[in-house]
Design an enzyme around this catalytic site. Structure first.
Site, PDB file in Angstrom:
ATOM      1  N   ARG A   4     -80.959  -2.191 -35.250  1.00  0.00           N
ATOM      2  CA  ARG A   4     -81.641  -1.180 -34.444  1.00  0.00           C
ATOM      3  C   ARG A   4     -80.865   0.129 -34.433  1.00  0.00           C
ATOM      4  O   ARG A   4     -81.455   1.211 -34.445  1.00  0.00           O
ATOM      5  CB  ARG A   4     -81.867  -1.696 -33.021  1.00  0.00           C
ATOM      6  CG  ARG A   4     -82.663  -0.714 -32.155  1.00  0.00           C
ATOM      7  CD  ARG A   4     -82.958  -1.270 -30.761  1.00  0.00           C
ATOM      8  NE  ARG A   4     -84.023  -2.259 -30.836  1.00  0.00           N
ATOM      9  CZ  ARG A   4     -83.884  -3.526 -30.506  1.00  0.00           C
ATOM     10  NH1 ARG A   4     -82.700  -3.974 -30.117  1.00  0.00           N
ATOM     11  NH2 ARG A   4     -84.887  -4.364 -30.571  1.00  0.00           N
ATOM     12  N   ALA A   5     -79.541   0.051 -34.417  1.00  0.00           N
ATOM     13  CA  ALA A   5     -78.737   1.270 -34.387  1.00  0.00           C
ATOM     14  C   ALA A   5     -78.966   2.119 -35.637  1.00  0.00           C
ATOM     15  O   ALA A   5     -79.056   3.352 -35.552  1.00  0.00           O
ATOM     16  CB  ALA A   5     -77.256   0.914 -34.255  1.00  0.00           C
TER      17      ALA A   5
END
Length: 680
Positions: free
Chosen positions: A275-276
């Site tokens: 997700r980052a």
């Protein structure tokens, strides 16, 4: 409606404003979490952003704000074929901390179900926030199950409701903004990750800037409309820039070199999942569009990392958010160079590649950790290091006067649950059984006061036998006040966990304080995960003190624990009496929150006449008030007096050794605590 404070009139807070504006340009960034002390314009900035958002075109009469250009095919109010749109301002919907699950996601329209006999869905706040801003003030105080629902909807762009015979799915795409004061407790790490960006805010220390803040605020309070009019031109220009950046966004190019920098940065800082990487890519693209460029640069990637990674690299709840900017620059430089560098040995980083075990300046491990000092027959001991011959030099690492410097805590470990016996009614949490507004339904009862959670089946059963006598005609059910039934639910509550820690010289002299701190830190981690309030009482020398009054900030307790000095005698009774005073006050402040007393000691006591007997009387005082308790026995060595066990019996609780506190060895402790509590 009151005039909002202009966004462009906010003084300073550059990161806060940038984070909000990037989400306004690209809602796909995933929202922003604003962390900071009280009085730093967090709420003011969020509410001011709404006036800058472009208008949205909606289908007339649609409760779910469908876009007429691409209406949701599954909209409960649909279909919307060839519907003409009506423009309206983007909404800012505020989610109160005390909101119910029904208010958030929607529920069955009870009134229509009972009066008309039809199943109809009543939309919640997620439907109201579609294509607008959903603002959660004090998000760290929001109930866990509401946070889960909220963030799931934000991630999927839709809300799914399966309850009370209603099955509904509707679009729920919104700009999620949360604000919080870390002093009031942290947000769980797995939930932090669901916010796209995070920014830290604090009050300026510059005198001129603080003067300007006060000057503008006073001017706004005196004449909100006039103050807003003076900033109308700047507001209009900023609104146009947001619209231009949104139009440019689809044309921004994210090159392979930039993607490599993003991936290398996320890998270097060891963030979990992917997700980052995705959030950084979207943020860098939004930064380029905001700057009016069609290509993402390394500077955009750097800025995106500073916004998207600090809250994702926390390895445990007590790690402060932050990013090593030197390491970030080095990673970006390496990723932007020759790919052949990837095969070289990685740089050990600022920590030198070590495991960090020797950090913090703690006491080095002992070759033999057991205590072979024979105990005194009365349970006392020679606590103070000042027993050395007069004029002798102090031991290494020990200040003059007998007090020892704080030692680093041992590595924390996972503990099993310590719970309060019985069924409580406290604040929602994850520790002890309780009657709650949320949880599994266990039955029904007549409501006492206002009805808050209807048990539909029980209400229908109560009303059904009286339909003929009430002259029912048609499909509707004739229901009266006496028929209504309140649902009773059982879940988990958070407790007040009050630690009473022995910081006397005996704990330090036998090199036990590092292990004791590690055990208390482990229990603090458990309290953090279970949404407890915590307090810390320490005793040493001639008195006890409240090192930390009960608070929701477990971080503060961990910080006080690390800086805890040791030395002097062992006034055990004073520690227990001080804890009794703390609990007495907390019962008045929050009577529904049940306490759990955790006494960390070897049970020995010194100072004054009959110190052990005095400690026993103080323990019986807690027992008489029904306080659940656990004694963590720190006694070591070949000869053991078992005084901690005797103290536990006086308290009406149970004793557990430091070794038993770990993992599966404590499996039977909850049962013991419960049994001891019932016997009391």
């Amino acid at each position: 409606m009151s005039t909002p404070y202009p966004f462009t009139a906010i003084v300073g807070q550059d990161d806060l404003r940038l984070g909000l504006l990037l989400n306004a340009v690209s809602p796909a960034v995933g929202g922003v979490l604003v962390r900071g002390e009280k009085g730093t314009a967090k709420s003011t900035a969020v509410r001011a952003l709404a006036a800058l958002m472009p208008e949205v075109s909606v289908v007339p009469g649609c409760r779910f704000s469908c876009d007429p250009a691409s209406p949701d095919p599954a909209c409960p109010d649909g279909p919307h074929a060839d519907a003409a749109g009506v423009p309206r301002p983007a909404r800012t919907v505020e989610l109160p901390v005390g909101a119910s699950e029904d208010r958030l996601v929607g529920a069955l329209d009870i009134e229509r179900a009972l009066s008309e006999g039809v199943k109809a869905f009543e939309p919640g706040l997620l439907a109201d926030a579609h294509r607008g801003i959903l603002y959660v003030d004090e998000v760290n105080l929001l109930h866990d199950h509401l946070v889960d629902l909220l963030l799931d909807a934000a991630a999927m762009g839709a809300s799914y409701v399966e309850r009370e015979g209603v099955s509904v799915r509707h679009a729920a795409r919104f700009l999620l903004v949360g604000t919080m004061n870390p002093e009031e407790g942290e947000l769980r790490p797995q939930l932090l990750d669901r916010f796209g960006l995070t920014v830290e805010v604090s009050a300026s220390r510059d005198t001129d800037e603080r003067v300007e803040v006060v000057r503008r605020r006073l001017a706004y309070d005196d004449d909100p409309e006039g103050f807003a009019a003076r900033w109308a031109e700047e507001e209009g220009a900023l609104r146009e820039r947001i619209a231009a950046a949104r139009a440019l966004l689809p044309r921004v190019v994210l090159g392979d070199g930039v993607l490599r920098q993003i991936a290398a940065t996320c890998a270097a800082f060891e963030v979990d999942g992917m997700r980052a990487d995705i959030v950084m890519a979207r943020t860098a693209t939004a930064l380029a569009a905001w700057a009016g460029r069609e290509e993402v640069t390394a500077d955009d990637v750097r800025q995106a990392a500073l916004l998207a990674l600090p809250h994702r690299r926390r390895r445990n709840p007590f790690d402060a958010p932050g990013l090593d900017e030197d390491k970030l620059d080095q990673t970006l430089d390496e990723a932007g160079g020759d790919r052949g560098q990837d095969d070289e040995d990685p740089d050990p980083g600022p920590d030198g590649g070590g495991d960090g075990g020797g950090g913090g300046g703690g006491v080095p491990p002992q070759a033999d950790g057991e205590d072979r000092t024979p105990p005194r027959a009365d349970g006392g001991e020679d606590d103070t290091p000042s027993q050395a011959p007069e004029g002798a030099p102090d031991a290494p690492g020990r200040p003059a006067g007998g007090e020892q410097r704080p030692v680093a805590s041992a590595e924390p470990f996972r503990t099993k649950t310590l719970s309060v016996p019985g069924l409580g009614e406290g604040a929602a949490g994850r520790r002890s059984r309780a009657r709650t507004e949320h949880g599994r339904t266990t039955g029904s009862r007549r409501p006492e006061g206002a009805l808050t959670k209807l048990h539909l089946a029980a209400t229908v059963r109560a009303a059904a036998p009286h339909q003929r006598a009430r002259g029912r005609v048609g499909r509707g059910l004739v229901v009266r006040r006496d028929d209504l039934r309140q649902a009773t639910r059982e879940g988990r509550e958070g407790n007040l966990v009050l630690f009473v820690v022995d910081a006397s010289g005996s704990m330090a002299a036998r090199q036990r304080m590092s292990a004791v701190k590690g055990a208390v830190l482990s229990l603090l981690l458990d309290a953090y995960q279970r949404r407890d309030k915590v307090g810390l009482v320490t005793f040493r020398g001639r008195e006890a003190e409240v090192a930390l009054p009960p608070t929701s900030s477990v971080d503060a307790a961990a910080a006080r624990l690390e800086s805890l000095p040791t030395g002097g005698r062992t006034p055990l009774a004073a520690g227990l009496l001080k804890a009794h005073d703390v609990l007495r006050v907390e019962r008045l402040r929050d009577p529904s929150r049940r306490p759990l007393l955790v006494v960390v000691t070897d049970g020995r006591a010194t100072g004054g006449p009959e110190p052990v007997a005095l400690a026993g009387r103080a323990g019986r005082l807690h027992r008489s008030e029904g306080t659940a308790s656990v004694v963590v026995d720190c006694e070591t060595g070949y000869v053991r007096l078992g005084l901690a066990g005797e103290l536990a019996r006086e308290l009406g609780g149970t004793a557990v050794t430091l070794d038993e506190l770990r993992a599966d060895a404590i499996a039977g402790l909850v049962k013991d605590v419960t049994a001891a509590g019932r016997a009391a």
